[in-house]
Design a protein around this motif. Structure first.
Motif, short mmCIF file in Angstrom:
data_model
loop_
_atom_site.label_atom_id
_atom_site.label_comp_id
_atom_site.label_asym_id
_atom_site.label_seq_id
_atom_site.Cartn_x
_atom_site.Cartn_y
_atom_site.Cartn_z
N GLY A 57 0.76 -1.23 0.00
CA GLY A 57 0.00 0.00 0.00
C GLY A 57 0.79 1.28 0.00
O GLY A 57 0.50 2.19 0.78
N ASN A 58 1.79 1.39 -0.86
CA ASN A 58 2.64 2.58 -0.81
C ASN A 58 2.28 3.63 -1.84
O ASN A 58 2.83 4.71 -1.79
CB ASN A 58 4.10 2.18 -0.96
CG ASN A 58 4.69 1.69 0.35
OD1 ASN A 58 5.33 2.44 1.06
ND2 ASN A 58 4.44 0.44 0.69
N GLY A 59 1.42 3.34 -2.78
CA GLY A 59 0.94 4.34 -3.72
C GLY A 59 2.06 5.13 -4.39
O GLY A 59 3.23 4.77 -4.29
N PRO A 60 1.71 6.22 -5.05
CA PRO A 60 0.33 6.68 -5.26
C PRO A 60 -0.41 5.81 -6.26
O PRO A 60 0.20 5.03 -6.99
CB PRO A 60 0.53 8.11 -5.79
CG PRO A 60 1.87 8.10 -6.45
CD PRO A 60 2.71 7.14 -5.66
N PRO A 61 -1.74 5.97 -6.31
CA PRO A 61 -2.52 5.14 -7.24
C PRO A 61 -2.41 5.69 -8.67
O PRO A 61 -3.34 6.29 -9.22
CB PRO A 61 -3.95 5.26 -6.69
CG PRO A 61 -3.99 6.58 -5.98
CD PRO A 61 -2.61 6.76 -5.40
N PHE A 62 -1.25 5.47 -9.27
CA PHE A 62 -0.97 6.01 -10.60
C PHE A 62 -2.06 5.66 -11.61
O PHE A 62 -2.54 6.52 -12.36
CB PHE A 62 0.37 5.48 -11.14
CG PHE A 62 1.59 5.96 -10.43
CD1 PHE A 62 2.01 7.28 -10.54
CD2 PHE A 62 2.36 5.10 -9.66
CE1 PHE A 62 3.16 7.73 -9.91
CE2 PHE A 62 3.52 5.54 -9.04
CZ PHE A 62 3.91 6.86 -9.15
N ARG A 63 -2.42 4.37 -11.67
CA ARG A 63 -3.37 3.92 -12.68
C ARG A 63 -4.70 4.63 -12.55
O ARG A 63 -5.28 5.10 -13.53
CB ARG A 63 -3.55 2.41 -12.56
CG ARG A 63 -4.46 1.73 -13.58
CD ARG A 63 -3.80 1.60 -14.92
NE ARG A 63 -4.02 2.76 -15.79
CZ ARG A 63 -3.18 3.12 -16.74
NH1 ARG A 63 -2.06 2.46 -16.96
NH2 ARG A 63 -3.44 4.17 -17.48
N MET A 64 -5.21 4.70 -11.33
CA MET A 64 -6.49 5.38 -11.12
C MET A 64 -6.42 6.84 -11.53
O MET A 64 -7.32 7.37 -12.18
CB MET A 64 -6.90 5.25 -9.65
CG MET A 64 -8.23 5.92 -9.31
SD MET A 64 -8.06 7.67 -8.79
CE MET A 64 -7.41 7.44 -7.12
N ILE A 65 -5.33 7.51 -11.16
CA ILE A 65 -5.21 8.95 -11.42
C ILE A 65 -5.08 9.23 -12.91
O ILE A 65 -5.74 10.13 -13.45
CB ILE A 65 -4.03 9.52 -10.63
CG1 ILE A 65 -4.36 9.52 -9.13
CG2 ILE A 65 -3.66 10.92 -11.10
CD1 ILE A 65 -3.17 9.76 -8.22
N VAL A 66 -4.25 8.46 -13.61
CA VAL A 66 -4.09 8.66 -15.05
C VAL A 66 -5.41 8.39 -15.77
O VAL A 66 -5.82 9.15 -16.67
CB VAL A 66 -2.96 7.77 -15.60
CG1 VAL A 66 -2.97 7.75 -17.13
CG2 VAL A 66 -1.61 8.27 -15.10
N ILE B 294 -7.66 13.84 -14.36
CA ILE B 294 -7.30 15.07 -13.67
C ILE B 294 -5.91 15.52 -14.13
O ILE B 294 -5.10 14.69 -14.55
CB ILE B 294 -7.30 14.86 -12.13
CG1 ILE B 294 -7.15 16.20 -11.40
CG2 ILE B 294 -6.25 13.85 -11.70
CD1 ILE B 294 -7.33 16.10 -9.89
N HIS B 295 -5.64 16.82 -14.08
CA HIS B 295 -4.29 17.27 -14.39
C HIS B 295 -3.32 16.60 -13.42
O HIS B 295 -3.47 16.71 -12.19
CB HIS B 295 -4.19 18.79 -14.25
CG HIS B 295 -4.84 19.52 -15.38
ND1 HIS B 295 -4.33 19.52 -16.66
CD2 HIS B 295 -5.97 20.26 -15.43
CE1 HIS B 295 -5.11 20.23 -17.45
NE2 HIS B 295 -6.12 20.70 -16.73
N ALA B 296 -2.34 15.89 -13.94
CA ALA B 296 -1.36 15.19 -13.11
C ALA B 296 0.00 15.30 -13.77
O ALA B 296 0.12 15.43 -14.99
CB ALA B 296 -1.75 13.72 -12.93
N GLY B 297 1.03 15.28 -12.94
CA GLY B 297 2.39 15.31 -13.43
C GLY B 297 3.31 14.60 -12.46
O GLY B 297 2.94 14.38 -11.30
N MET B 298 4.51 14.27 -12.92
CA MET B 298 5.48 13.54 -12.09
C MET B 298 6.49 14.50 -11.49
O MET B 298 6.83 15.54 -12.05
CB MET B 298 6.21 12.49 -12.90
CG MET B 298 5.43 11.21 -13.11
SD MET B 298 5.11 10.26 -11.60
CE MET B 298 6.76 9.70 -11.16
N SER B 299 6.99 14.06 -10.34
CA SER B 299 8.04 14.81 -9.65
C SER B 299 8.93 13.81 -8.93
O SER B 299 8.63 12.62 -8.85
CB SER B 299 7.43 15.78 -8.64
OG SER B 299 6.86 15.07 -7.55
N SER B 300 10.03 14.33 -8.39
CA SER B 300 10.96 13.46 -7.65
C SER B 300 10.87 13.66 -6.15
O SER B 300 11.13 12.74 -5.39
CB SER B 300 12.40 13.73 -8.10
OG SER B 300 12.83 15.00 -7.66
N ASP B 301 10.56 14.87 -5.70
CA ASP B 301 10.69 15.26 -4.29
C ASP B 301 12.12 15.06 -3.80
O ASP B 301 12.36 14.93 -2.61
CB ASP B 301 9.70 14.51 -3.40
CG ASP B 301 9.50 15.20 -2.05
OD1 ASP B 301 9.71 16.42 -1.97
OD2 ASP B 301 9.16 14.51 -1.07
#
Length: 549
Positions: free
Chosen positions: A424-433, A437-444
């Motif tokens: 359960g470490n997510g994020p739920p990439f598949r659901m979000i894509v 919704i506007h989504a983008g990747m980052s590294s933090d």
């Protein structure tokens, strides 16, 4: 196609790396000279435009793409330097929509990322290689961005390198490596002598405990090593590291305000001066990547006086093509609950017309944040301000839809790649894509997460952490989808989707030519992808192998 508009007839010599359309000698810095620009030919150039077009050539003039297409190339007007890609894969410059490159640039010593090390032996090799280019006695440091999880085989307990192992690799330089925000840490014999002389406890094996001991050690190095010139040198190194990975644009998310005490961790700095080394490089013409700056505010006072002063005295999205301000975030106030100043801060940000970005790592904080956004929107509409929630390992589709209705977006990161446990470490990439919704990747990167985008792409596409364990089952996305999140889709977060994120005529000429085909290599090879050479605004800013010469 756009390439046809450029004409048709100059084909580069397939046996050479760089030629000139006029027969002149190749230049050392294509795209920089006033009379010469850059052409890349014979490649597999993934434009990441709306049609996902793949082309063979691009022409760059005055820092922008002027032709993008297939077939023969006729370079009109003043000459171009022509680089034969020999079938190599090229992509738009990677945009990291949420990281801490300014903190990375302000590290004490010669900061040396270990996020790509897969063993203690790798650490030794990376440090030994780094030491070859350093002044005598210079400190080698790694503060954040790695985890002991990926330094030992999965069947062994995680650990940091020992003093003896660090001595073997770097006998003539003091070494300090510190995990996450506040350790644990490790040092070699030279480092142990320094810290022990200050009364900081160091184990016989070079270990420094997490918490106060690590805080004291990090503070001592900051107080000893960080002159302004050292900060500038660190900023150059940080930008260069990103360029080696193909990252051409960083949206920096600030820092917690430093107190000058051992309680400061890897995420603390002087919020009012930390950008100055980067801005000095900008003034000198030496800032080689694009920097976008968010302002982090963590006040507990309900009146949020510092935030109010920022909103009165600064401008969002203010600056030039290389450096400009962004929004408020990744924190707008301390806490998110009903008794925190979060709602009051959000009201101020909305009233001032700024973008807000907030941080979600728990199973409930995103609910409180988005509910507060809804309350604010009922008073001061925010649907055009592009407010963002970052990380979101546990977000549900209900709240994705509620944020979507507010015109908001999600910044996604594989931050659990280094330290994740098996569920359960997510994020739920598949659901979000799939949601749209506007989504983008980052590294933090570079505190609790790596900056390397290819590690995050590996995690997003396989669900596997650094120890090879699947921790995000059922939420994997495709390589194309995650690359889109790191390029075209990230333009939205900067309000620069018409300028950055894809290779199209008229856009800024930012791109990376990769050392392997990202789309076809085995999964484990994704972690090894690097840029052969990187271009920002038509200027070649990373080219260690002198591909462009």
């Amino acid at each position: 196609m756009a390439g046809a508009a450029a004409g048709a007839a100059h084909a580069a010599d397939p046996t050479s790396t760089t030629t000139s359309t006029t027969g002149a000698a190749p230049t050392a810095t294509p795209g920089v000279r006033g009379d010469t620009d850059l052409a890349l030919v014979n490649g597999r150039i993934h434009t990441m435009d709306a049609n996902d077009t793949v082309v063979s050539h691009v022409l760059i003039r005055n820092g922008r793409f002027i032709a993008v297409g297939n077939g023969p190339v006729r370079a009109q007007g003043r000459p171009f330097d022509v680089v034969n890609l020999r079938g190599r894969t090229a992509i738009p410059g990677v945009i990291d929509n949420h990281n801490h490159i300014v903190l990375m640039g302000n590290r004490p010593g010669y900061h040396t990322p270990l996020e790509n090390a897969a063993s203690i032996a790798d650490v030794q090799e990376i440090y030994a290689r780094r030491a070859k280019d350093l002044p005598d006695g210079a400190w080698i440091t790694t503060i954040g961005g790695f985890h002991r999880n990926h330094l030992v085989p999965p069947d062994q307990p995680p650990r940091l390198p020992s003093r003896a192992e660090l001595d073997d690799a770097v006998p003539d330089h003091p070494v300090y490596l510190s995990e996450s925000f506040s350790g644990p840490s490790a040092t070699n014999s030279a480092g142990r002598a320094f810290f022990s002389g200050l009364g900081i406890p160091v184990g016989e094996d070079g270990s420094i405990a997490a918490g106060n001991p690590t805080g004291r050690a990090t503070l001592a190095l900051r107080q000893t090593l960080l002159t302004f010139d050292e900060r500038k040198r660190g900023a150059v190194d940080a930008v260069a590291y990103g360029l080696s990975l193909g990252v051409t644009t960083h949206l920096d998310q600030g820092a917690f305000q430093a107190t000058g005490t051992p309680s400061d961790g890897a995420a603390h700095e002087d919020n009012f001066r930390m950008h100055l080394p980067f801005l000095d490089l900008l003034d000198e013409g030496r800032l080689d990547a694009r920097l976008r700056i968010n302002f982090l505010h963590m006040e507990s006072d309900q009146a949020t006086p510092e935030l109010a002063a920022r909103l009165r005295n600064a401008f969002p999205f203010f600056g030039g093509e290389l450096a400009r301000t962004g929004g408020i975030g990744e924190f707008i106030a301390q806490g998110t609950g009903p008794t925190s100043p979060f709602l009051a801060a959000a009201r101020k940000v909305a009233a001032a017309g700024w973008r807000a970005e907030v941080h979600s790592l728990s199973q409930t904080d995103f609910q409180q944040e988005i509910q507060a956004f809804e309350t604010v929107n009922a008073e001061t509409p925010i649907t055009g301000l592009r407010w963002v929630v970052a990380h979101v390992p546990f977000i549900t589709e209900e709240y994705v839809n509620r944020l979507k209705a507010l015109g908001g977006g999600l910044s996604l990161t594989g931050w659990r790649y280094l330290a994740g446990s098996p569920a359960g470490n997510g994020p739920p990439f598949r659901m979000i894509v799939d949601n749209g919704i506007h989504a983008g990747m980052s590294s933090d990167g570079m505190q609790i997460a790596p900056m390397n985008p290819w590690l995050h792409m590996y995690y997003a596409t396989t669900g596997r952490n650094a120890r090879g364990v699947v921790i995000n089952a059922g939420q994997q996305i495709t390589r194309h989808e995650v690359l889109r999140l790191y390029t075209r889709d990230n333009g939205w977060f900067l309000r620069e989707e018409d300028e950055l994120g894809s290779i199209e005529v008229g856009k800024h000429a930012d791109l990376a030519v990769l050392d392997r085909d990202y789309f076809t290599v085995p999964d484990e090879d994704l972690k090894q992808v690097r840029s052969l050479f990187t271009v920002v605004g038509g200027k070649v800013v990373h080219d260690p192998g002198r591909w462009v010469r």
